[in-house]
Enzyme design. Sequence first.
Site, mmCIF file in Angstrom:
data_model
loop_
_atom_site.group_PDB
_atom_site.id
_atom_site.type_symbol
_atom_site.label_atom_id
_atom_site.label_comp_id
_atom_site.label_asym_id
_atom_site.label_seq_id
_atom_site.Cartn_x
_atom_site.Cartn_y
_atom_site.Cartn_z
ATOM 1 N N GLN A 119 0.870 -1.244 0.052
ATOM 2 C CA GLN A 119 0.057 -0.025 0.129
ATOM 3 C C GLN A 119 0.803 1.316 -0.001
ATOM 4 O OE1 GLN A 119 -2.779 -2.036 3.154
ATOM 5 N NE2 GLN A 119 -3.766 -0.283 2.309
ATOM 6 N N HIS A 167 0.939 -9.229 4.201
ATOM 7 C CA HIS A 167 -0.328 -8.372 4.304
ATOM 8 C C HIS A 167 -1.026 -8.487 2.948
ATOM 9 C CE1 HIS A 167 -1.823 -4.553 6.635
ATOM 10 N NE2 HIS A 167 -2.631 -4.731 5.256
ATOM 11 N N ASN A 191 -2.020 -10.957 7.853
ATOM 12 C CA ASN A 191 -2.935 -9.655 8.137
ATOM 13 C C ASN A 191 -4.144 -9.959 7.615
ATOM 14 O OD1 ASN A 191 -3.362 -6.769 8.492
ATOM 15 N ND2 ASN A 191 -4.339 -7.098 6.528
ATOM 16 N N GLU A 192 -5.279 -10.110 8.506
ATOM 17 C CA GLU A 192 -6.558 -10.320 8.254
ATOM 18 C C GLU A 192 -6.887 -11.270 7.487
ATOM 19 O OE1 GLU A 192 -8.417 -6.626 6.932
ATOM 20 O OE2 GLU A 192 -7.869 -5.688 8.698
HETATM 21 O O1 IFM Z 1 -6.142 -0.679 4.252
HETATM 22 C C1 IFM Z 1 -6.601 -1.591 5.049
HETATM 23 C C2 IFM Z 1 -5.568 -2.697 5.365
HETATM 24 O O2 IFM Z 1 -4.724 -3.096 4.502
HETATM 25 C C3 IFM Z 1 -6.346 -3.817 6.334
HETATM 26 N N1 IFM Z 1 -7.259 -3.629 7.309
HETATM 27 C C4 IFM Z 1 -8.122 -2.463 6.710
HETATM 28 C C5 IFM Z 1 -7.451 -1.297 6.136
HETATM 29 C C6 IFM Z 1 -8.441 -0.182 6.009
HETATM 30 O O3 IFM Z 1 -9.517 -0.605 5.027
#
Ligand code: IFM
Length: 444
Positions: free
Chosen positions: A49, A143, A187-188
């Site tokens: 990002q 991520h 991540n998530e």
């Molecule tokens: O930008 C994302 C991130 O990569 C993962 N969690 C949520 C953020 C905002 O939507």
Amino acid sequence: MTKVDLSRRALLGICAAGVAAPALAASKTKGRRDFPGAFLWGSATAAHQVEGNNVASDMWLLEHVKPTLFAEPSGDACDSLHRWAQDLDLVKALGLNAYRFGIEWARIEPEPGQFSTAMLDHYGRMIDGCLQRGLAPIVTFSHFSVPRWFAGQGHFQSPDGADLFARFCDRAMRHLGDRIAYAVTLNEPNVSALLRFVALPPAFMGGVKAMLAAAAKASGRPAFASALFSEQDVTSAMVAAHIKAYQAIKALRPALPVGVGLAVEDDQLVGEDNSYRAAKRRAVYEPWFDVTRTHADFIGVQNYTRRRYDTRGLVPPPAGAPMASDGREIYPASLGNSVRYAHQGTGKPVLITESGIAASDDALRQAYIPQSLRGLKVVMDEGVPVLGYTHWSLLDNFEWISGYGPQFGLVSVDRKSFVRQAKPSARILGAIAQSGMLSWDNDL
Ligand code: IFM
């Protein structure tokens, strides 16, 4: 923690936006702290990002195929690949003591088994840069983005997906592991499960199918898979990858705290019937709570909103509720509630690996930060162990399929010059971090 000059002059220097620094009510509150001295205060980013030109990754391909769901490609992003030292300077100057960032698997292993020493050295310099500035490096191993070859060979769902990820973690740990403060494996990994319980536009899954098919064709592979977009339930594959990564990391440094960063919403009931919420909890969180009990030292909580459910499903936010620009309700109490829930489910200390809102109007963030921290303090006062808080995000950055539209940053980034400019909300967070005090009480 590094002592940072919080004088008005210094703050005006940091905040090129030139907004006056609100005075801390220091004299009234001498000796009192709302948060422990050892609390981690940070901000977070993800490699894809912010770095730019992540050309060997799955996301880069997905951004460029036709059709694509991405509003625009990531391109240079915030050029943090080259400007990471400026980013660390900002984190430090704001008065924070931690930085969560990702190491990009696609850069470190751009072809299967071909590891780049130069890229590992690059991330080593970032970790050293954190330590030199008194920032705890909280490192995410994956991520969302993965090497393009990994996505084309079945992703985490392939029979050797978890082993390949563990091999990457092992290599990264051998190079970097002695200096990391906290490790986040994935991540998530529950995000695709979670998306099933929020209202997606009806055409979304069709768009996913078409985009993945185009990526498979472009790669000359029978299929292409992604962490963000999945039609199938990938939970067991992701859990297996986390366990193997955890084991690989722990084998090299048993004392390093390792966890997973979970998307946790504050799921509330409208009415008595909890069957829909229970189904969400079973699918989205409980498998991760189970594995965290045995294979994690902390649970990473990533919270952005609450969701309300009745017997039929999702209930829209109340009329007039403040909304973030990505369509999520701004509900500051959701942070504390999610932290409480994650701790109850796991028995583990919580590290807030993400919390924030998408808002081009920084006044919303200026209010959101202290209000959500107030809710967090209530939960900590109840006895929930919380290691720290890393705000999402340090920078206005590439928000996946939404491109550069939604602004989550404490710091804006000029899309052409890459010049960073701290927003007033950054100062508010920095002042809370420095004082350990909640002296901000804005209304949304
Ligand atoms: O930008 C994302 C991130 O990569 C993962 N969690 C949520 C953020 C905002 O939507």
